[in-house]
Scaffold this motif. Structure first.
Motif, PDB file in Angstrom:
ATOM      1  N   GLY A 177      15.973  -5.166   3.257  1.00 17.38           N
ATOM      2  CA  GLY A 177      15.886  -3.946   2.572  1.00 17.38           C
ATOM      3  C   GLY A 177      14.737  -3.599   1.696  1.00 17.38           C
ATOM      4  N   THR A 178      13.769  -4.939   1.723  1.00 16.47           N
ATOM      5  CA  THR A 178      12.523  -4.596   0.938  1.00 16.47           C
ATOM      6  C   THR A 178      11.346  -3.653   1.608  1.00 16.47           C
ATOM      7  N   GLU A 180      12.434  -0.918   3.144  1.00 15.20           N
ATOM      8  CA  GLU A 180      12.756   0.315   2.708  1.00 15.20           C
ATOM      9  C   GLU A 180      12.290   0.774   1.282  1.00 15.20           C
ATOM     10  N   ARG A 181      12.359  -0.131   0.621  1.00 18.56           N
ATOM     11  CA  ARG A 181      11.858  -0.020  -0.857  1.00 18.56           C
ATOM     12  C   ARG A 181      10.411   0.085  -0.770  1.00 18.56           C
ATOM     13  N   LEU A 182       9.726  -0.696  -0.030  1.00 20.76           N
ATOM     14  CA  LEU A 182       8.063  -0.558   0.030  1.00 20.76           C
ATOM     15  C   LEU A 182       7.792   0.863   0.630  1.00 20.76           C
ATOM     16  N   LEU A 183       8.649   1.436   1.425  1.00 17.11           N
ATOM     17  CA  LEU A 183       8.577   2.828   1.969  1.00 17.11           C
ATOM     18  C   LEU A 183       8.896   3.733   1.223  1.00 17.11           C
ATOM     19  N   SER A 184       9.829   3.452   0.127  1.00 21.37           N
ATOM     20  CA  SER A 184       9.856   4.610  -0.823  1.00 21.37           C
ATOM     21  C   SER A 184       8.885   4.556  -2.077  1.00 21.37           C
ATOM     22  N   THR A 185       7.868   3.793  -2.101  1.00 18.22           N
ATOM     23  CA  THR A 185       6.780   3.873  -2.933  1.00 18.22           C
ATOM     24  C   THR A 185       5.676   4.821  -2.251  1.00 18.22           C
ATOM     25  N   PRO A 186       4.601   5.303  -2.913  1.00 17.16           N
ATOM     26  CA  PRO A 186       3.756   6.091  -2.190  1.00 17.16           C
ATOM     27  C   PRO A 186       2.794   5.196  -1.239  1.00 17.16           C
ATOM     28  N   ILE A 187       3.060   4.062  -0.909  1.00 12.80           N
ATOM     29  CA  ILE A 187       2.071   3.067  -0.094  1.00 12.80           C
ATOM     30  C   ILE A 187       2.159   3.784   1.233  1.00 12.80           C
ATOM     31  N   LYS A 188       0.979   3.772   1.986  1.00 11.52           N
ATOM     32  CA  LYS A 188       0.729   4.361   3.296  1.00 11.52           C
ATOM     33  C   LYS A 188       1.018   3.241   4.182  1.00 11.52           C
ATOM     34  N   HIS A 339      10.835   4.214  10.460  1.00 11.39           N
ATOM     35  CA  HIS A 339      11.546   4.293   8.825  1.00 11.39           C
ATOM     36  C   HIS A 339      11.323   5.349   7.900  1.00 11.39           C
ATOM     37  N   ARG A 340       9.842   5.827   8.235  1.00 14.12           N
ATOM     38  CA  ARG A 340       9.323   7.109   7.309  1.00 14.12           C
ATOM     39  C   ARG A 340       8.152   7.677   8.235  1.00 14.12           C
ATOM     40  N   THR A 341       8.212   9.092   8.018  1.00 15.86           N
ATOM     41  CA  THR A 341       7.590   9.720   9.024  1.00 15.86           C
ATOM     42  C   THR A 341       5.967  10.009   8.545  1.00 15.86           C
ATOM     43  N   MET A 342       5.897   9.855   7.126  1.00 14.03           N
ATOM     44  CA  MET A 342       4.706  10.027   6.363  1.00 14.03           C
ATOM     45  C   MET A 342       3.882   8.945   6.236  1.00 14.03           C
TER      46      MET A 342
ATOM     47  N   MET B  58      12.999   9.428   3.794  1.00 15.93           N
ATOM     48  CA  MET B  58      13.044   8.011   4.717  1.00 15.93           C
ATOM     49  C   MET B  58      13.863   8.166   5.873  1.00 15.93           C
ATOM     50  N   SER B  88      21.168  -1.782  -0.865  1.00 20.35           N
ATOM     51  CA  SER B  88      20.980  -3.211  -0.993  1.00 20.35           C
ATOM     52  C   SER B  88      19.854  -3.428  -1.901  1.00 20.35           C
ATOM     53  N   TYR B 108       2.840   1.368  -7.206  1.00 18.17           N
ATOM     54  CA  TYR B 108       2.814   2.647  -7.938  1.00 18.17           C
ATOM     55  C   TYR B 108       1.655   2.947  -8.887  1.00 18.17           C
TER      56      TYR B 108
END
Lengths: 342, 245
Positions: A177-178, A180-188, A339-342, B58, B88, B108
């Motif tokens: 799940g990391t 997913e967590r990465l992709l929930s941050t503003p990282i491209k 996982h993330r379209t943007m 997501m 998770s 961030y």
């Protein structure tokens, strides 16, 4: 009773995991058929070059199955030898044949020598005995098989380990799940891929240094070229392995499935990397080698380590490796869209 | 529906989600207002996680619109204002807690002095300060959950989205986390959390009840109980669920 339950459970797990099952049954067949093709390859008939006209020696060689090519001038013939269009060049100095062998592949050297011996026997029955003088363009008679295999195996090992480790660590990002967590941050998305390339790149550099240094200095593998080029080749090869490993990890749901790519992705590359003479293989199989990164890495490694060539000879191989990495990186960035379209 | 009202932090408008033929979300519309704790209550498999993932982009929605702070999602730079904690724990177990925190803080853009300060603050908040240098692999399940929460707070997001935040956390700590969530809302943070536990749902300001991908009702817990003449939230949930089937 309990054992029976255990056996049943394991069988059921296999039935649920069709891929593992297919791998256990089918992959060995693929690898074995490849091996049979490679090892039972037809006898290798060397290409022999002569200048201006055929000699009695070259005619005898032609009868034994060798292909004889006639060149107008000696520089042209030497050039052809360096390009590996021919495996050996025969010139006559007075009446003594001078045989110049290309020399970067011990198994070809052997077949040239065998051919020479056989044809000499035929010729000497009709003429007076004379002894040809043999010399080598690259390498030498005492070049061991490991000198040939060494440069290729350096490439193979680096590719193999980077592929597996990068693939598994990216897979773990997904399963834990990391990612997913990465992709929930503003990282491209491209920053993730480049980050991986950078992080692994540093490790790869150390790995390449270590393996190359060990092979050359400790194992004493033949090395006549520039060490800097060896590093450059291994780094580009591992970039390709890294980006390919990341990409394929998307098609694996656990570490075991990642391992299953070894017989599919790694083993065929080893066989078609030039470890064994490719000229005796069926043409379609030789063509497959052209889409395999290790083929180009191995080719460049041999050019540098055995033939002592420089940038102009290896640049094409390196550009192709770079192209592989760029294509795989782009595909990785696109795959992250899942996982993330943007 | 209003979406430019600055009091309305999230506006979900007629969102549908299909996986192949299976419709997992049916025409969901709801608003979440500034500085409230909005709970999404539903059993597992009801579509809670899908819904929150659609909120932050997501997961792609099949139709409908989602606005966060007036901006149509998905939008990459909006993620800077959102803290997300998934079901998770999503931690690098081979790293220490500090290394995990430093990594995510950097993503961030929280750097330097401010970063060390924020790390101290969030670790104090989740009561893990003395375990800062420990490898996460040695953490217990509850500790990992708390660290995961701490990470989502690092960049002081205006909106916090928590997917089942208190699973596996002991009651005393759960209470202290709720106290903390309250103090965050007091500072203006908006919180959306999913839960399948009724007594946790009761602590939310407003609740959306969700079952089989359908939003059954949205109101404050007390209003939901009153409207159905139930004595507990569970009864209210059964009541709303029952009307449909």
């Amino acid at each position: 009773m309990r054992i029976g339950a255990m056996i049943l459970r394991i069988l059921r797990q296999f039935i649920h995991d069709k891929r593992t099952m297919a791998l256990m049954f089918i992959a060995p067949l693929i690898v074995l058929s490849l091996m049979s093709l490679v090892f039972s390859g037809k006898e290798y008939h060397p290409n022999i070059g002569v200048v201006s006209q055929a000699s009695s020696l070259s005619t005898a060689m032609e009868k034994l199955g060798a292909k004889v090519l006639i060149y107008n001038t000696e520089p042209l013939a030497t050039q052809a030898l360096d390009n590996r269009d021919i495996d050996a060049l025969i010139t006559l100095k007075e009446t003594i044949p001078q045989v110049l062998i290309e020399g970067s592949d011990p198994s070809i050297n052997k077949s040239v020598q065998l051919l020479l011996e056989k044809s000499m026997n035929q010729v000497s029955t009709t003429q007076v005995q004379f002894k040809p003088e043999i010399s080598f363009l690259h390498g030498s008679l005492d070049m061991a098989v490991i000198d040939r295999f060494g440069p290729i195996m350096i490439g193979v090992f680096i590719f193999f380990f980077v592929f597996l480790i990068a693939g598994i660590s990216f897979l773990r990002e997904r399963t834990t799940g990391t990612l997913e967590r990465l992709l929930s941050t503003p990282i491209k998305r491209w920053e993730i891929v480049i980050g991986y390339v950078g992080g692994f790149g540093i490790f790869t550099l150390i790995q390449a240094l270590l393996i190359s240094f060990f092979s050359i200095k400790v194992l004493g593998i033949m090395m006549v070229g520039n060490f800097g080029y060896v590093l450059l080749i291994t780094i580009l090869l591992s970039m390709t392995a890294l980006t390919l490993g990341m990409l394929l990890s998307a098609f694996a749901s656990n570490e075991l499935q990642m391992m299953q790519f070894i017989p599919l992705i790694i083993v065929p590359q080893i066989f078609l990397s030039g470890l064994l003479p490719l000229n005796t293989l069926p043409l379609w199989l030789q063509k497959i080698g052209y889409v395999m990164p290790i083929y180009y890495g191995a080719d460049a490694m041999i050019d540098v380590m055995i033939r002592g060539k420089g940038w102009s000879h290896i640049s094409t191989d390196l550009y192709i490796l770079l192209l592989f990495s760029l294509i795989f990186s782009t595909l990785n960035i696109l795959a992250l869209r899942k996982h993330r379209t943007m | 529906m209003i979406n430019n009202d600055d009091q309305c932090v999230i506006s979900v408008q007629h969102v549908n989600k299909e996986y192949g033929n299976k419709q997992v979300l049916h025409d969901i519309s709801l608003n979440v207002f500034k500085a409230e704790i909005f709970g999404i209550l539903g059993p597992s498999g009801s579509g809670k996680t899908t819904l929150v993932k659609i909120l932050i982009g997501m997961e792609q929605r099949s139709s409908g619109d989602v606005y966060i702070l007036g901006t149509l999602m998905p939008k990459l730079n909006m993620l800077q204002q959102i803290g997300y904690m998934a079901q998770s724990d999503a931690l690098y177990t081979e790293l220490t807690a500090l290394e995990n925190l430093e990594f995510f803080a950097s993503l961030y853009g929280v750097r330097g002095q401010h970063r060390s300060q924020r790390i101290q603050e969030v670790m104090e908040l989740v009561n893990l300060k003395e375990h800062l240098y420990k490898q996460v692999g040695q953490y217990s399940g509850g500790m990992k959950r708390r660290l995961s929460l701490a990470i989502s707070l690092l960049h002081e997001p205006a909106l916090l989205i928590l997917d089942e935040p208190t699973v596996g956390i002991d009651p005393i700590l759960r209470q202290s986390i709720w106290r903390e969530l309250r103090s965050l809302t007091a500072k203006g943070t908006t919180i959306v959390l999913t839960t399948h536990v009724m007594d946790e749902a009761e602590k939310c300001d407003r609740l959306g009840m969700i079952r089989d991908g359908e939003l059954l009702a949205v109101d404050s817990p007390q209003a939901l109980i009153d409207a159905t003449q139930s004595s507990t939230l569970e009864e209210a949930f059964i009541h709303y669920g029952g009307i449909r089937s």
